[in-house]
Design a protein around this motif. Structure first.
Motif, PDB file in Angstrom:
ATOM      1  N   LEU A 187       0.688  -1.238  -0.083  1.00 36.66           N
ATOM      2  CA  LEU A 187       0.097  -0.134  -0.109  1.00 36.66           C
ATOM      3  C   LEU A 187       0.833   1.136  -0.119  1.00 36.66           C
ATOM      4  CD1 LEU A 187      -2.843  -1.195   2.530  1.00 36.66           C
ATOM      5  CD2 LEU A 187      -3.021  -0.826   0.124  1.00 36.66           C
ATOM      6  N   PRO A 188       0.685   2.274  -0.531  1.00 37.22           N
ATOM      7  CA  PRO A 188       1.296   3.342  -0.774  1.00 37.22           C
ATOM      8  C   PRO A 188       1.483   4.330   0.490  1.00 37.22           C
ATOM      9  CG  PRO A 188      -0.840   4.024  -1.883  1.00 37.22           C
ATOM     10  CD  PRO A 188      -0.777   2.365  -1.532  1.00 37.22           C
ATOM     11  N   ARG A 189       2.737   4.777   0.479  1.00 38.34           N
ATOM     12  CA  ARG A 189       2.710   5.757   1.761  1.00 38.34           C
ATOM     13  C   ARG A 189       1.956   6.932   1.550  1.00 38.34           C
ATOM     14  NH1 ARG A 189       9.444   5.593   2.358  1.00 38.34           N
ATOM     15  NH2 ARG A 189       9.613   3.387   2.796  1.00 38.34           N
ATOM     16  N   LEU A 191       0.506  10.289   0.893  1.00 37.09           N
ATOM     17  CA  LEU A 191       1.085  11.196  -0.152  1.00 37.09           C
ATOM     18  C   LEU A 191       1.716  12.508   0.059  1.00 37.09           C
ATOM     19  CD1 LEU A 191       0.443  10.970  -3.211  1.00 37.09           C
ATOM     20  CD2 LEU A 191      -1.693  12.356  -2.739  1.00 37.09           C
ATOM     21  N   ASP A 215      -4.305   3.044  -4.546  1.00 41.90           N
ATOM     22  CA  ASP A 215      -2.961   3.629  -4.938  1.00 41.90           C
ATOM     23  C   ASP A 215      -3.096   4.985  -4.923  1.00 41.90           C
ATOM     24  OD1 ASP A 215      -0.485   3.504  -5.265  1.00 41.90           O
ATOM     25  OD2 ASP A 215      -0.413   2.704  -7.226  1.00 41.90           O
ATOM     26  N   HIS A 216      -2.048   5.578  -4.712  1.00 43.01           N
ATOM     27  CA  HIS A 216      -1.892   7.278  -4.899  1.00 43.01           C
ATOM     28  C   HIS A 216      -0.579   7.658  -5.262  1.00 43.01           C
ATOM     29  CE1 HIS A 216      -1.217   7.624  -0.749  1.00 43.01           C
ATOM     30  NE2 HIS A 216      -2.496   7.716  -0.574  1.00 43.01           N
ATOM     31  N   TYR A 217      -0.124   8.558  -6.038  1.00 42.28           N
ATOM     32  CA  TYR A 217       0.948   8.985  -6.215  1.00 42.28           C
ATOM     33  C   TYR A 217       0.957  10.174  -7.146  1.00 42.28           C
ATOM     34  CZ  TYR A 217       0.025   5.754 -10.368  1.00 42.28           C
ATOM     35  OH  TYR A 217      -0.152   5.412 -11.446  1.00 42.28           O
ATOM     36  N   ARG A 245      -2.181  -3.524 -10.001  1.00 42.53           N
ATOM     37  CA  ARG A 245      -1.803  -2.206  -9.168  1.00 42.53           C
ATOM     38  C   ARG A 245      -0.311  -1.971  -9.930  1.00 42.53           C
ATOM     39  NH1 ARG A 245       2.534  -1.728  -6.196  1.00 42.53           N
ATOM     40  NH2 ARG A 245       2.568   0.083  -4.739  1.00 42.53           N
ATOM     41  N   SER A 246       0.486  -3.172 -10.110  1.00 39.57           N
ATOM     42  CA  SER A 246       1.797  -2.920 -10.813  1.00 39.57           C
ATOM     43  C   SER A 246       1.676  -2.332 -12.434  1.00 39.57           C
ATOM     44  CB  SER A 246       2.542  -4.289 -10.768  1.00 39.57           C
ATOM     45  OG  SER A 246       3.626  -4.077 -11.705  1.00 39.57           O
ATOM     46  N   ARG A 249       0.165   1.288 -12.477  1.00 45.08           N
ATOM     47  CA  ARG A 249       1.590   2.272 -12.220  1.00 45.08           C
ATOM     48  C   ARG A 249       2.367   2.261 -13.404  1.00 45.08           C
ATOM     49  NH1 ARG A 249       4.300   3.537  -6.877  1.00 45.08           N
ATOM     50  NH2 ARG A 249       2.610   4.076  -5.466  1.00 45.08           N
TER      51      ARG A 249
END
Length: 411
Positions: A187-189, A191, A215-217, A245-246, A249
């Motif tokens: 899971l993303p850190r 933001l 996911d967020h980035y 997810r991969s 991204r």
């Protein structure tokens, strides 16, 4: 002999005991709820051997805890010194070639001092060790009877096979915990600083691992937000979720590099759908997802809703605007093309994206209106996520719960 002396007799050397307890802790199963996968084993044991009691136990440093106990009235645990199973654990080191401990009449043994043994209580005991990581004995599979008895050779073999079943379930618990840890790490850190916006995201699997993810980035000029739900639950769905997810991204960043100024979310979804089509077809599954790009300067949100169906903008005046789409989930129809939608967040507006597990928390699991009405009461994304967590803690749903909330702060 009293129970204290019995405990001393079967005590393990400190270095051995420390390794054994560490192995037990690595399973992450102590004090977890009962599970039907272990109950099936104890039910089968009682049926096969015609005994009134069977259990799957874990032996901690000072206690014996029952992962599953059928027919026993000892509560969820007992002290280790009041346990016959401590001898089964010790026997594993003393007689590794034949670790089963069989007491045809426990009342005529040194264990007669153990509470519950003798009289109308336990007379027959059979225990087989269960092992944790590193091969250390961490528990036992046991059957009990109120009458003295023996096990024929064929019954002893059946007993060992049931113990092997319990062993496989313990190993499955360990594998699932490792998979769960990996999924949490993916899971993303947070933001971080997104000027003019506040963001909160959460993912609570219904089981150890789940098919939901968010996911967020950051990308040039804004940020990408995704919530996706792979059909099904458990490890299989989690593996596919990691692939989705991969792919998302990689596709988003590839498009971002190619265009230099913009990420077309529809191009991204169409690209990953083509990449994943064979995998989804061969596993007979599909993925719903909401994939969006936020432009932080204008508040414009470009999105694709691939059969997801639970995304809305909560306006500053509490009006709820669902972001409806008729597009299909990914993996349903080969060659399908997804389209892009747009909405603009004004100061004070909040974009909420959730998985359908949220509907189990509020309402009947089908109608989105009660959930949307409730969501509209929360302006702060962190407060909304905290509220969802509190609901989940009170009544865990049958499906994974994922929620992302993005608020454009008032001017």
């Amino acid at each position: 002999m009293n129970t204290e002396t019995l405990s001393q007799r079967y005590a393990l050397p400190p270095e051995v005991e420390n390794e054994r307890v560490r192995s037990l802790e690595q399973l992450h199963i102590l004090d977890t709820p009962q599970e039907d996968r272990f109950a099936r084993i104890t039910r089968m044991a009682r049926c096969v051997f015609g005994v009134p009691m069977a259990s799957v136990n874990l032996i901690d440093r000072d206690r014996q805890w029952f992962k599953q106990a059928d027919g026993l009235s000892l509560g969820p645990q007992t002290t280790r010194r009041n346990s016959v199973c401590q001898a089964t654990i010790a026997r594993t080191y003393q007689h590794p070639e034949e670790p089963a401990l069989i007491l045809e009449d426990a009342a005529d043994t040194e264990f007669a001092c153990v509470p519950g043994v003798g009289g109308d209580g336990i007379r027959f005991y059979a225990g087989y060790p269960l092992y944790g990581p590193g091969g250390h004995p961490v528990g036992t599979f046991c059957i009990f009877d109120n009458q003295p008895r023996a096990l024929a050779d064929s019954e002893l073999q059946a007993f060992k096979e049931l113990a092997a079943w319990a062993q496989r379930e313990l190993e499955s618990s360990d594998d699932l915990e490792r998979a769960s840890a990996v999924q949490r790490q993916l899971l993303p850190r947070p933001l971080g600083d997104l000027p003019g916006y506040s963001v909160c995201a959460m993912c609570l699997p219904a089981y150890a691992v789940g098919g939901d993810f968010y996911d967020h980035y950051r990308v040039q000029g804004g940020a990408i937000f995704t919530v996706a739900d792979v059909m099904g639950k458990g490890l299989g769905a989690a593996i596919l979720a990691a692939s989705v997810r991969s792919s998302l991204r990689a596709a988003s960043r590839a498009v971002d590099r190619l265009t230099a100024t913009d990420v077309d979310v529809a191009d991204t979804v169409n690209s990953i759908a083509a990449q994943l089509s064979e995998d989804l077809a061969s596993t007979d599954t599909f993925v719903t997802l909401f994939h969006a790009k936020l432009d932080i300067n204008s508040g414009r949100v470009e999105f694709v809703d691939a059969g997801h169906g639970f995304a809305a903008v909560i306006r500053e005046d509490s009006r709820v605007e669902p972001l409806n789409s008729e597009d299909l989930p990914v993996g349903v129809l080969a060659g399908y093309t997804w389209t892009r939608g747009e909405v603009t967040l004004q100061p004070g507006d909040t974009l909420v994206i959730a998985s359908d597990g949220v509907l189990d928390l509020v309402g009947d699991g089908i109608d989105v209106r009660p959930a949307l009405k409730l969501v509209s009461q929360y302006r702060d994304p962190a407060e909304l996520c905290d509220f969802a967590r509190s609901l989940h803690a009170r009544t865990p749903p049958l499906d994974d719960v994922t929620l992302v909330a993005v608020r454009r702060e008032p001017s």
